[in-house]
Design an enzyme around this catalytic site. Sequence first.
Site, PDB file in Angstrom:
ATOM      1  N   ARG A 113     -72.790  94.929   7.621  1.00  0.00           N
ATOM      2  CA  ARG A 113     -73.613  95.826   8.434  1.00  0.00           C
ATOM      3  C   ARG A 113     -72.711  96.966   8.885  1.00  0.00           C
ATOM      4  O   ARG A 113     -71.501  96.934   8.645  1.00  0.00           O
ATOM      5  CB  ARG A 113     -74.216  95.090   9.616  1.00  0.00           C
ATOM      6  N   ASN A 151     -77.306  99.983  17.499  1.00  0.00           N
ATOM      7  CA  ASN A 151     -76.805  98.704  18.006  1.00  0.00           C
ATOM      8  C   ASN A 151     -75.293  98.801  18.101  1.00  0.00           C
ATOM      9  O   ASN A 151     -74.617  99.016  17.089  1.00  0.00           O
ATOM     10  CB  ASN A 151     -77.176  97.560  17.051  1.00  0.00           C
ATOM     11  N   GLU A 152     -74.793  98.693  19.311  1.00  0.00           N
ATOM     12  CA  GLU A 152     -73.340  98.648  19.522  1.00  0.00           C
ATOM     13  C   GLU A 152     -72.608  99.750  18.759  1.00  0.00           C
ATOM     14  O   GLU A 152     -71.838  99.481  17.831  1.00  0.00           O
ATOM     15  CB  GLU A 152     -72.791  97.271  19.134  1.00  0.00           C
ATOM     16  N   CYS A 157     -64.286 105.698  11.474  1.00  0.00           N
ATOM     17  CA  CYS A 157     -64.103 106.161  10.095  1.00  0.00           C
ATOM     18  C   CYS A 157     -63.012 107.227  10.123  1.00  0.00           C
ATOM     19  O   CYS A 157     -62.826 107.904  11.150  1.00  0.00           O
ATOM     20  CB  CYS A 157     -65.429 106.725   9.589  1.00  0.00           C
ATOM     21  N   CYS A 159     -62.672 109.494   7.323  1.00  0.00           N
ATOM     22  CA  CYS A 159     -62.923 110.265   6.099  1.00  0.00           C
ATOM     23  C   CYS A 159     -62.834 111.779   6.363  1.00  0.00           C
ATOM     24  O   CYS A 159     -62.550 112.220   7.482  1.00  0.00           O
ATOM     25  CB  CYS A 159     -64.285 109.906   5.517  1.00  0.00           C
ATOM     26  N   GLU A 306     -77.808  91.214  25.308  1.00  0.00           N
ATOM     27  CA  GLU A 306     -77.528  90.036  24.476  1.00  0.00           C
ATOM     28  C   GLU A 306     -76.519  89.137  25.178  1.00  0.00           C
ATOM     29  O   GLU A 306     -75.556  89.630  25.778  1.00  0.00           O
ATOM     30  CB  GLU A 306     -76.871  90.434  23.148  1.00  0.00           C
ATOM     31  N   GLU A 354     -74.945  85.125  10.166  1.00  0.00           N
ATOM     32  CA  GLU A 354     -74.866  84.601  11.533  1.00  0.00           C
ATOM     33  C   GLU A 354     -75.781  83.401  11.751  1.00  0.00           C
ATOM     34  O   GLU A 354     -76.298  83.196  12.850  1.00  0.00           O
ATOM     35  CB  GLU A 354     -75.138  85.729  12.538  1.00  0.00           C
TER      36      GLU A 354
HETATM   37  C1  GLA Z   1     -73.614  91.464  18.478  1.00  0.00           C
HETATM   38  C2  GLA Z   1     -74.790  92.049  17.733  1.00  0.00           C
HETATM   39  C3  GLA Z   1     -75.787  91.055  17.268  1.00  0.00           C
HETATM   40  C4  GLA Z   1     -75.130  89.786  16.816  1.00  0.00           C
HETATM   41  C5  GLA Z   1     -74.300  89.261  17.950  1.00  0.00           C
HETATM   42  C6  GLA Z   1     -73.706  87.896  17.704  1.00  0.00           C
HETATM   43  O1  GLA Z   1     -73.648  91.594  19.820  1.00  0.00           O
HETATM   44  O2  GLA Z   1     -75.441  93.069  18.424  1.00  0.00           O
HETATM   45  O3  GLA Z   1     -76.515  91.630  16.219  1.00  0.00           O
HETATM   46  O4  GLA Z   1     -74.337  90.057  15.716  1.00  0.00           O
HETATM   47  O5  GLA Z   1     -73.264  90.162  18.203  1.00  0.00           O
HETATM   48  O6  GLA Z   1     -72.613  87.927  16.861  1.00  0.00           O
END
Ligand code: GLA
Length: 677
Positions: A113, A151-152, A157, A159, A306, A354
């Site tokens: 990812r 996401n996060e 990079c 490049c 999360e 995961e």
């Molecule tokens: C991160 C990601 C999730 C998942 C968790 C658990 O926080 O945002 O998609 O991968 O870790 O590993």
Amino acid sequence: MTRTPFAPDRFWFGGDYNPEQWPREVWAQDVELMQRAGVNTATIGVFSWALLEPEEGRYDLGWLDDVVELLHAGGIGVVLATPTASPPPWFTAAHPDALPVLADGTRLWHGSRDTYCVCAPAYREASRSIARVLAERYGDHPALRAWHVHNEYGTYCWCDHVAAAFRVWLEDRYGTLDALNAAWWTTFWSQHYESWEQVVPPRATQYLHNPTQSVDFRRFFSDEMLDAYREQRAEIRAAGSSAPITTNFMLPTWNHLEQWSWSAELDVPSVDHYLDTTGPDGEAHVAYGSDLTRSWADGGPWLLMEQSMSSISTGGRITFKDPARAVRNSLGYVARGAQSSLFFQWRASAGGSEAWHGAMVPHAGADSATFRAVCELGSVLDSIAEVTRPPADGRLTSSEIAVWWHAEGWWALENRSLPSDHLTYPDAVRSVHRAAWHAGLEVDFTRPGADLSDYRVLLVPSMFALDDAAVRSLEEFVAGGGHVVVWPFSGIADENLHVVTGGYPGRLRDLVGLRVEHLAPLAADESVVLDDGSTGTVWSELVQPDDATVLRRYRGGDLDGSPAVTRAARGTGTVTYVSTHLDLTATRALLEDVAAAAGVAPVVADRPASVEVVRRRGAEHDYLFVLNHGERAACVTGPGVDLVAGGRTDDGVTVAAGGYLVLREDEDATWDVTTTG
Ligand code: GLA
């Protein structure tokens, strides 16, 4: 930026929901189980780009429509993600230049990812497009609670796209090459630049990197990722959606973003937090993650986007998290301002990378201790819904102790050309926070240079570089009677990481009332002893007091008899200087001493060590969270109401070992907490 109001009237409970991994009959079971558990929020679409846009410009949103309608019909709200953390294979095939390149020049492939370069124009364009399509389709859907952009953020990079963007950022920061050359001290090692084209990111090189170049690269990348976030936000707003927008930070190990400037651009800061230890220190870690995020939220509510319901990552191994602890820890976040208890993920995947990560519905299914704990948590969050209403001033704690925190402090200490690799920023900050946690003292984090008028004590753990504004605010704080504690390797350098010469800590020498002539960092297995028997690790130095008083001296070793801890009186304020990494007991005693001198008391005095007590301020009442991390039951006595079990607490209520209480306090309540049994 004007923030969209964020004021939910109940705790958001649920987590990442990835129905695309399952046949539709499972979706119906999911909603039934969510209802059974009291889940009210599902985060969807985080990694769905390949299914939402199977080829460039062709969208297949039908399945997501069905998911949204199913959840909505079940009374479950939606946090909708833009899926830009994981571009689909077609994107990579069409735009190989948008794959990330490592510092050594290796271009990564698709297959995991986050295989994108945030500076690649094609990636930015594709991200804007998918954000726009989703916002137009779901932006005013009644189930939509919030937007979860990306996401996060945090994929680096090196490049050529990055090099070009880095040069633009540098020109903006420095204006001229002369200024850049001066800031980067390029007279050393023949690094002087004659044109902007000669400047590159800190790619793999022969020996040590230029430290200022490295920190500038981190500054630049945080700003660049923030621009990418802003672009998606603009698409969402242009489509007319008024739901709050956030993106999830990652703690504790990621340090890719400068969280203060980012938080100012979020309607509500949110964080992913995974415990780094199974031991008791994990409890202090919950507090650390929460205090940081609440501080980024200006002391107000924030989202726990999360956490893991049933596992803890411990160095390449997953350890089962006791369900009682999962519930207790969830309340620990809430006690410190979380407005949600959201997890990764709802249903454990049966395949993929995961599959072994904890989930609310584990592989064993609903007939499991984990799912029963999920149901318990849902019911507790429902019972304590009134806690969500914030006080008029928006501040959820009354902390009078602040800790200086800045991502740049971390970045600066990551340079491998410093006196010791053993002094790390996270350890320095964590040790101070941990000691305050053990002492039951409330703390906030604050940005160097920010207004300190809410605080009486300021803690400065190893903040290597300080700019003028930070130094000025420290001086003003002390002049106004504030009490400061400074740990080693703080205020050594200016914002360009140039050492202020004449004796350390050059930027704070007058304030601390001493001069350090030479540093004596310790090896990993070395320690020093002080004259009160306490120990220091990581660091030591030769302190020569000017007008500071010596509180502790080194005993034995090369520094025998020389000052280890000093204090300078400054009007009604004080500045304490600690020249080593003191053990936990000594750090705690020091903080208790400084807090007492400043008139700052713990939430509850004399509580058992294993019982954490946290106060969260509310609209009409304050709330006390009692978290029993120990193996013995505790008894809590005082004027209030038990929000979970019901009934008054004046005659004492028991908190089982591993259990919790959430109390609505009468005005000016004082509490007695003891262990029983
Ligand atoms: C991160 C990601 C999730 C998942 C968790 C658990 O926080 O945002 O998609 O991968 O870790 O590993």
